[in-house]
Design a protein around this motif. Structure first.
Motif, PDB file in Angstrom:
ATOM      1  N   GLU A 188      -6.474   6.889   2.017  1.00 35.52           N
ATOM      2  CA  GLU A 188      -5.806   6.027   2.993  1.00 35.52           C
ATOM      3  C   GLU A 188      -6.750   4.948   3.522  1.00 35.52           C
ATOM      4  O   GLU A 188      -6.332   3.810   3.772  1.00 35.52           O
ATOM      5  CB  GLU A 188      -5.274   6.871   4.151  1.00 35.52           C
ATOM      6  N   ARG A 191      -6.765   1.676   1.680  1.00 32.75           N
ATOM      7  CA  ARG A 191      -5.535   0.899   1.649  1.00 32.75           C
ATOM      8  C   ARG A 191      -5.512  -0.076   2.827  1.00 32.75           C
ATOM      9  O   ARG A 191      -6.086   0.212   3.883  1.00 32.75           O
ATOM     10  CB  ARG A 191      -4.310   1.828   1.728  1.00 32.75           C
ATOM     11  N   GLN A 196      -0.969   1.455   5.161  1.00 33.74           N
ATOM     12  CA  GLN A 196      -1.159   2.707   5.884  1.00 33.74           C
ATOM     13  C   GLN A 196      -0.034   2.933   6.894  1.00 33.74           C
ATOM     14  O   GLN A 196       0.523   4.028   7.000  1.00 33.74           O
ATOM     15  CB  GLN A 196      -2.499   2.707   6.606  1.00 33.74           C
TER      16      GLN A 196
END
Length: 227
Positions: A188, A191, A196
């Motif tokens: 995550e 990103r 997210q």
């Protein structure tokens, strides 16, 4: 070859078949291919057959002119008394999902074509939701995203909504498994913030989530049947 587009006015039906071994999958695919090769039903536009890779299953992506045409086909005596019992013997579960295409995004802005000649690594995700929240989920997943378009190996993803309001389908195409898994397993923190936030909100809306990887093995359209 069939294309995926929100502008073609088609009713899109996913016939999803699960089975418990790859031998039954092969038999199922042979039977389905035989049906598609002879398809010429009123209102039928195309069928594209997918063989499950991650687990033994099959998916048939079918385009129909209208729900009425679909109903006529599935209320036919041959389908009810021959096709359904045979498939029941080969499968553990069968789903018939009536949907419509809402959004399509592709890497180069080109039409999304589905067929064995495309040699795409295909992922079909079934995302359950409450009917009151389907529109929000569709909006999140279908929002244009330049960052995704620029990912190595990405080809396209198409978002479809089920007509009963309880499901959103993500039909994605990648160049190969490695490209998809690299993107899917990306931490995550790597990103962008907008991705997210989208993923957090979408996850909160889900009541279920099921996906599998597929190889497109056969496709036939009304135009080909008419030749």
């Amino acid at each position: 070859m069939p294309t995926i587009s929100p502008d073609n006015g088609a009713l899109t039906v996913f016939n999803m078949f699960n089975t418990n071994d790859f031998g039954k999958q092969a038999t199922l695919l042979d039977a389905m291919r035989g049906i598609i090769e002879h398809a010429n039903y009123p209102g039928w536009r195309s069928s594209t057959l997918h063989a499950g890779i991650g687990r033994p299953c099959a998916a048939n992506y079918i385009q129909w002119r209208s729900p009425e045409d679909l109903r006529e086909r599935y209320e036919g005596e041959n389908f009810k008394h021959n096709t359904v019992p045979y498939f029941t013997e080969l499968t553990t579960t069968v789903q018939l999902l009536k949907t419509e295409v809402v959004t399509v995004q592709s890497a180069e802005g080109q039409d999304v074509v589905i067929g064995p000649d495309e040699d795409a690594f295909t992922v079909i995700g079934l995302l359950g939701c409450e009917p009151a929240e389907q529109a929000e989920l569709v909006g999140l997943l279908g929002r244009p995203d330049e960052w995704t378009r620029q990912q190595a190996g990405y080809r396209s993803h198409s978002i479809l909504r089920s007509l009963d309001g309880q499901l959103v389908v993500n039909y994605a195409q990648w160049n190969d498994r490695a490209s998809y898994e690299r993107f899917h397993s990306m931490p995550e923190t790597e990103r962008p913030l907008h991705d997210q936030a989208m993923r957090r909100r979408a996850k909160a809306l889900l009541t279920s989530h099921e996906s599998n990887t597929y190889d497109v093995v056969f496709s036939r359209s009304l135009a080909e049947a008419s030749r």
